[in-house]
Design a protein around this motif. Structure first.
Motif, PDB file in Angstrom:
ATOM      1  N   GLU A   4      38.457  49.122  36.826  1.00  0.00           N
ATOM      2  CA  GLU A   4      38.408  48.048  35.831  1.00  0.00           C
ATOM      3  C   GLU A   4      39.100  46.784  36.320  1.00  0.00           C
ATOM      4  N   ARG A   5      40.244  46.929  36.955  1.00  0.00           N
ATOM      5  CA  ARG A   5      41.035  45.748  37.336  1.00  0.00           C
ATOM      6  C   ARG A   5      40.363  44.914  38.429  1.00  0.00           C
ATOM      7  N   SER A   6      39.583  45.561  39.295  1.00  0.00           N
ATOM      8  CA  SER A   6      38.996  44.830  40.440  1.00  0.00           C
ATOM      9  C   SER A   6      37.485  44.693  40.359  1.00  0.00           C
ATOM     10  N   ARG A   7      36.885  45.100  39.229  1.00  0.00           N
ATOM     11  CA  ARG A   7      35.422  45.112  39.180  1.00  0.00           C
ATOM     12  C   ARG A   7      34.823  43.714  39.230  1.00  0.00           C
ATOM     13  N   HIS A   8      35.598  42.691  38.837  1.00  0.00           N
ATOM     14  CA  HIS A   8      35.071  41.328  38.859  1.00  0.00           C
ATOM     15  C   HIS A   8      35.512  40.527  40.084  1.00  0.00           C
ATOM     16  N   LEU A  63      41.832  50.214  49.488  1.00  0.00           N
ATOM     17  CA  LEU A  63      42.015  50.679  48.112  1.00  0.00           C
ATOM     18  C   LEU A  63      43.491  50.744  47.724  1.00  0.00           C
ATOM     19  N   ARG A  64      44.360  51.155  48.682  1.00  0.00           N
ATOM     20  CA  ARG A  64      45.791  51.183  48.390  1.00  0.00           C
ATOM     21  C   ARG A  64      46.320  49.786  48.097  1.00  0.00           C
ATOM     22  N   ARG A  65      45.868  48.788  48.869  1.00  0.00           N
ATOM     23  CA  ARG A  65      46.323  47.405  48.645  1.00  0.00           C
ATOM     24  C   ARG A  65      45.827  46.884  47.287  1.00  0.00           C
ATOM     25  N   LEU A  66      44.639  47.295  46.899  1.00  0.00           N
ATOM     26  CA  LEU A  66      44.100  46.861  45.604  1.00  0.00           C
ATOM     27  C   LEU A  66      44.890  47.430  44.428  1.00  0.00           C
ATOM     28  N   LEU A  67      45.527  48.588  44.657  1.00  0.00           N
ATOM     29  CA  LEU A  67      46.382  49.148  43.605  1.00  0.00           C
ATOM     30  C   LEU A  67      47.650  48.324  43.430  1.00  0.00           C
ATOM     31  N   GLU A  68      48.049  47.584  44.476  1.00  0.00           N
ATOM     32  CA  GLU A  68      49.316  46.848  44.450  1.00  0.00           C
ATOM     33  C   GLU A  68      49.161  45.439  43.896  1.00  0.00           C
ATOM     34  N   ARG A  69      48.003  44.780  44.145  1.00  0.00           N
ATOM     35  CA  ARG A  69      47.878  43.375  43.771  1.00  0.00           C
ATOM     36  C   ARG A  69      46.414  43.010  43.564  1.00  0.00           C
ATOM     37  N   ASP A  70      46.196  41.768  43.125  1.00  0.00           N
ATOM     38  CA  ASP A  70      44.850  41.231  42.933  1.00  0.00           C
ATOM     39  C   ASP A  70      44.546  40.234  44.055  1.00  0.00           C
TER      40      ASP A  70
END
Length: 519
Positions: A80-84, A47-54
């Motif tokens: 929202e940013r990673s839901r897809h 989850l921390r890595r997902l906050l940094e990038r896509d």
């Protein structure tokens, strides 16, 4: 889906597995210059890595301590940013993941031990979709940039057309037109400036100020700075030097220009309007008025002395004739003597009116307050005009509860009432006139009501001016000064004189402060 619009050289993949050996195996299978693997051993780290990038795709082991793969996938899909972002589960049993995995948002699952070819093929599909999405986003951004450039070109063209139209309009009008920056530094004059002043220097240099008369320059600069600081419409008058060195009066009017979106001051629009002829005509008119007032003052004083003497002589002659018995009831001498006395009295009244006007317009009207009963003073005025009222078929009644004692200038108060009553008798003959006096807490009110033709609405303010009347002087005599003097006397006391609504006839209301006598 919010992703980076520019396509990177290598696509990042996120691999989540609590066993180090599994991460090493996946890195070995997917080793390629096209991919950059980010490997983590817990859901929290993922989850921390997902906050940094896509990421193009996320590989998640189903069975992990603290936070299993299903919980992690649920949290990823809630953002929202990673839901897809596509999720592929890694599991040792298809029965554990088949239904629940799809329900939390996974797109596929792979069974352990992993088949390298199948893993590479499935990851390649999602990476290619990711690349296409990036290209679409880049194309959309480029399209927006192109549309923005096109809009900017259109706005620039419209602005240029608007400025050209404004310049053409500015050149067409007879006034001097100018524009300035927010600090008031003029940067443009229309051709009228150069035609009038002959000054061809650039406005931005500030040299245009040398065309202003030296006597006006300091006051002009002060008023200019004050207007600029307040950021409001301002006006000021000054003398501008013409090309032949003639100094002509001009009116400067400046209007602030604001940005429509930010409401920030962006500049000033202004004009210099030639008002020299009007200004000089006004000065000539003022001089004429001063000369007229001076003439009235001198003429009134010069006429008052012989008229006073003439009146005294006539009074003395009347007494001598009566003593000699030459004035009988039917005597022609008595008739002529009475007529001479009335005409002399009328001339004295007219001269006194002119004297009052000269005092008022010259600012020399000085009150002489004294203590007296207002009701008694009004009765005295009514008694003095009784003969005039009887001759006009008018009955004057007084409705007042007295006494009302205060400090006023008795002469001026009686003059107010006398002028109003004489007007009522003159314009409303053969009809009653009612005088009403009412005492308020701090003031008194005197109302005089006639039953004549009344005064049109359009004339109700004009008639209070000097030498004004509601009807033609052909029908009624007098100088048209009675109401003017009455109102000025009321104003001098700190009161007022107004025309109130009344049907029929006219009703004049005088309101005066009520200063009580001191002990």
């Amino acid at each position: 889906m919010a992703r980076r619009a520019k396509e990177p050289k290598s696509i990042e993949l996120l691999v989540v597995d609590d066993r180090h050996e599994n991460l090493v195996a996946i890195e070995s299978i997917l080793a390629s210059n096209d991919y950059k693997l980010v490997c983590v051993t817990s859901g929290a780290e993922a989850l921390r890595r997902l906050l940094e990038r896509d990421f193009a795709v996320i590989l998640i082991d189903v069975v992990m301590p603290e936070m299993d793969g299903f919980e992690l996938a649920t949290l990823i899909k809630q953002r929202e940013r990673s839901r897809h972002t596509p999720i592929i589960f890694l599991t040792a049993s298809d029965q554990a993941v088949s239904y629940r995995g799809y329900s939390v948002g996974a797109v596929d699952y792979l069974l352990k031990p992993l088949d390298p070819d199948i893993l590479r093929a499935k990851v390649a599909i999602f990476v290619e979709l990711f690349r296409k999405d990036l290209r679409i986003l880049e194309q959309a951004a480029e399209l927006r940039r192109a549309q923005q450039r096109e809009r900017e070109h259109e706005v620039a063209a419209l602005r240029m057309a608007s400025e050209t139209r404004y310049r053409n309009l500015a050149e067409a009008i007879p006034q001097i037109v100018w524009t300035a920056d927010p600090d008031g530094n003029i940067g443009y004059f229309n051709h009228r400036w150069y035609d009038y002043t002959g000054d061809l220097r650039e406005p931005a240099s500030g040299a245009w100020r040398t065309c202003i008369d030296r006597e006006d320059l300091a006051s002009f600069a002060q008023a200019w700075r004050k207007g600029i600081e307040q950021s409001q419409v301002f006006e000021l008058e000054f003398k501008l030097r013409r090309r032949d060195n003639h100094l002509g009066w001009h009116l400067c009017r400046a209007v602030p220009e604001y940005d429509p979106s930010s409401r920030k001051l962006v500049g000033w629009l202004g004009t210099f309007t030639d008002c020299d002829a009007l200004k000089r005509a006004a000065e000539t008119a003022k001089s004429a008025v001063r000369a007229r007032d001076e003439f009235l003052s001198i003429a009134s004083h010069e006429l008052r002395t012989p008229l006073t003497t003439l009146g005294l002589r006539l009074d003395g002659l009347e007494k001598e004739l009566r003593a000699s018995g030459a004035m009988g009831s039917a005597s022609r001498v008595e008739h002529k003597m009475s007529s001479a006395l009335r005409q002399t009295g009328r001339l004295v009244t007219l001269v006194d009116s002119l004297l009052n006007v000269s005092r008022i317009t010259g600012g020399r009207l000085v009150l002489q307050p004294q203590v007296f009963d207002m009701i008694e003073a009004i009765r005295d005025v009514i008694d003095r005009i009784a003969e005039l009222a009887t001759g006009a078929g008018v009955t004057v009644s007084l409705d007042a509860a007295g006494p009302i004692v205060g400090r006023w200038d008795r002469l001026r108060v009686e003059q107010i009432v006398d002028n109003l009553l004489v007007n009522a008798i003159k314009y409303a003959s053969h009809a009653p006139v009612e005088v009403t006096v009412a005492a308020r807490k701090e003031s008194i009110e005197i109302a005089i009501q006639d039953h004549g033709p009344g005064i049109p609405d359009s004339e109700q303010e004009r008639i209070f001016g000097p030498f004004e009347r509601a009807v033609s002087s052909r029908n009624y005599g007098g100088l048209g000064l009675g109401l003017f003097i009455a109102r000025q006397n009321a104003l001098a006391h700190g009161g007022s004189l107004r025309l109130a609504n009344a049907e029929p006839g006219a009703k004049f209301v005088v309101e005066l402060p009520w200063p009580r006598p001191t002990a």
